[in-house]
Design a protein around this motif. Structure first.
Motif, PDB file in Angstrom:
ATOM      1  N   UNK A  96      16.839  71.154  11.366  1.00 39.07           N
ATOM      2  CA  UNK A  96      15.909  71.484  12.457  1.00 39.07           C
ATOM      3  C   UNK A  96      15.978  70.445  13.564  1.00 39.07           C
ATOM      4  N   UNK A  97      16.013  69.165  13.163  1.00 39.46           N
ATOM      5  CA  UNK A  97      16.109  68.098  14.169  1.00 39.46           C
ATOM      6  C   UNK A  97      17.417  68.189  14.938  1.00 39.46           C
ATOM      7  N   UNK A  98      18.512  68.537  14.219  1.00 42.63           N
ATOM      8  CA  UNK A  98      19.804  68.692  14.886  1.00 42.63           C
ATOM      9  C   UNK A  98      19.762  69.835  15.894  1.00 42.63           C
ATOM     10  N   UNK A  99      19.097  70.926  15.511  1.00 43.38           N
ATOM     11  CA  UNK A  99      18.973  72.057  16.442  1.00 43.38           C
ATOM     12  C   UNK A  99      18.182  71.647  17.686  1.00 43.38           C
ATOM     13  N   UNK A 100      17.093  70.888  17.459  1.00 41.44           N
ATOM     14  CA  UNK A 100      16.302  70.407  18.601  1.00 41.44           C
ATOM     15  C   UNK A 100      17.131  69.493  19.499  1.00 41.44           C
ATOM     16  N   UNK A 124      19.941  68.485  24.380  1.00 40.20           N
ATOM     17  CA  UNK A 124      21.195  68.074  25.029  1.00 40.20           C
ATOM     18  C   UNK A 124      21.643  69.104  26.055  1.00 40.20           C
ATOM     19  N   UNK A 125      21.537  70.382  25.688  1.00 42.55           N
ATOM     20  CA  UNK A 125      21.901  71.448  26.630  1.00 42.55           C
ATOM     21  C   UNK A 125      20.977  71.434  27.845  1.00 42.55           C
ATOM     22  N   UNK A 126      19.668  71.238  27.571  1.00 42.21           N
ATOM     23  CA  UNK A 126      18.714  71.183  28.683  1.00 42.21           C
ATOM     24  C   UNK A 126      19.008  69.994  29.591  1.00 42.21           C
ATOM     25  N   UNK A 127      19.372  68.866  28.985  1.00 40.07           N
ATOM     26  CA  UNK A 127      19.706  67.683  29.766  1.00 40.07           C
ATOM     27  C   UNK A 127      20.944  67.916  30.622  1.00 40.07           C
ATOM     28  N   UNK A 128      21.929  68.600  30.038  1.00 40.60           N
ATOM     29  CA  UNK A 128      23.151  68.911  30.788  1.00 40.60           C
ATOM     30  C   UNK A 128      22.813  69.803  31.982  1.00 40.60           C
ATOM     31  N   UNK A 129      21.995  70.849  31.745  1.00 41.10           N
ATOM     32  CA  UNK A 129      21.594  71.739  32.830  1.00 41.10           C
ATOM     33  C   UNK A 129      20.787  71.000  33.887  1.00 41.10           C
TER      34      UNK A 129
END
Length: 285
Positions: free
Chosen positions: A64-68, A73-78
């Protein structure tokens, strides 16, 4: 597991009936050892099962933590992409703002230059009038009012009381004014008549002080035209008794208020239009 224990107990009972006490004792000890091993194995099994459950729970939590972390990370990239776009747009906006400021500074500089030039023209005009007309007579004044140059002539210098016929001395002064106007074809002369507050009651075509002030202005305009000033440079105006310099409460004050002002105006319509246009343009940006 329970079946094995029961089978072992049954076997011991059978054997106890068939074996000696010594052998029975040995078998009993062996059975106890086996039971102890079984108990130990059971404890270890339960512990392993508990450890397995705990490990499974930790694995689930870590997943779960890895998914978060992946989502963050994706949100940060965007977000980084958006920030890059915003930074680029911000740089463009700053560049546009700087260009706009440069244009405004240039316009303001042009306006300041124009105003400075206008002030220079005003000073030159005052100097020219003072040189041509002179200031030896207290009934003649050359002043600047709101950047406008004017000559103020006393009533007694120009007209007789209640009359709009110009005196011979007035023609001499107006000849000098005409010389200045004729030397500046881009200038206009506005003649503005003023009276005191004594009602005009001489009859004839004039009804009141309004008429008298305007008629005196037109008399001077005609005189200037006769002296060679182009009619398109001349303006006649009258203020009656409605703009006194001092209260009309004494004969001396009334004499001060009876006057004629000749404004010498550069033809600055285009100049004012340019300033007005520039100011409106600046206010919209």
């Amino acid at each position: 597991m329970k079946k094995i224990v029961l089978f072992g107990a049954a076997a011991l009972l059978v054997l106890s009936s068939c074996v000696s006490k010594k052998e029975y004792t040995a078998l009993e000890a062996k059975q106890k050892e086996t039971q102890d091993l079984l108990n130990t194995a059971t404890v270890k099994l339960n512990r392993c099962l508990a450890d397995e459950a705990a490990s499974a729970a930790r694995l689930k939590e870590m997943q779960a933590r890895l998914a978060d972390m992946r989502a963050n990370n994706l949100a940060l990239i965007e977000s980084t992409k958006d920030m890059t776009m915003l930074t680029a747009q911000g740089a463009k906006n700053v560049e546009k703002s700087l260009e706009s400021l440069k244009e405004k500074d240039l316009r303001i500089t042009r306006l300041q230059d124009a105003l400075t030039k206008k002030d220079s023209v005003t000073l030159a005009l005052v100097s020219s009038l003072k040189k041509e007309i002179g200031l030896d007579d207290e009934d003649i004044q050359i002043n600047v009012e709101k950047s406008v140059v004017f000559i103020s002539l006393s009533d007694k210098l120009l007209f007789k009381t209640g009359s709009y016929n110009i005196s011979p001395r007035a023609n001499e002064i107006l000849g000098k004014v005409a010389t200045v106007i004729n030397s500046k074809p881009n200038f206009e002369a506005m003649v503005e008549g003023h009276t005191d507050n004594v009602p005009y009651n001489r009859g004839g075509v004039l009804l009141d002080n309004w008429d008298l002030s305007v008629k005196r202005s037109t008399s001077i305009v005609r005189a200037l035209q006769d002296l060679g000033v182009k009619p398109e440079q001349l303006i006649a105006a009258g203020r009656g008794d409605h703009l006194p310099l001092v209260p009309n409460d004494t004969a001396e004050n009334r004499a001060i208020n009876r006057r004629t002002k000749i404004y010498i105006l550069p033809k600055i319509d285009q100049f004012y239009e340019m300033i007005e246009s520039e100011m409106k343009s600046l206010s919209k940006e």
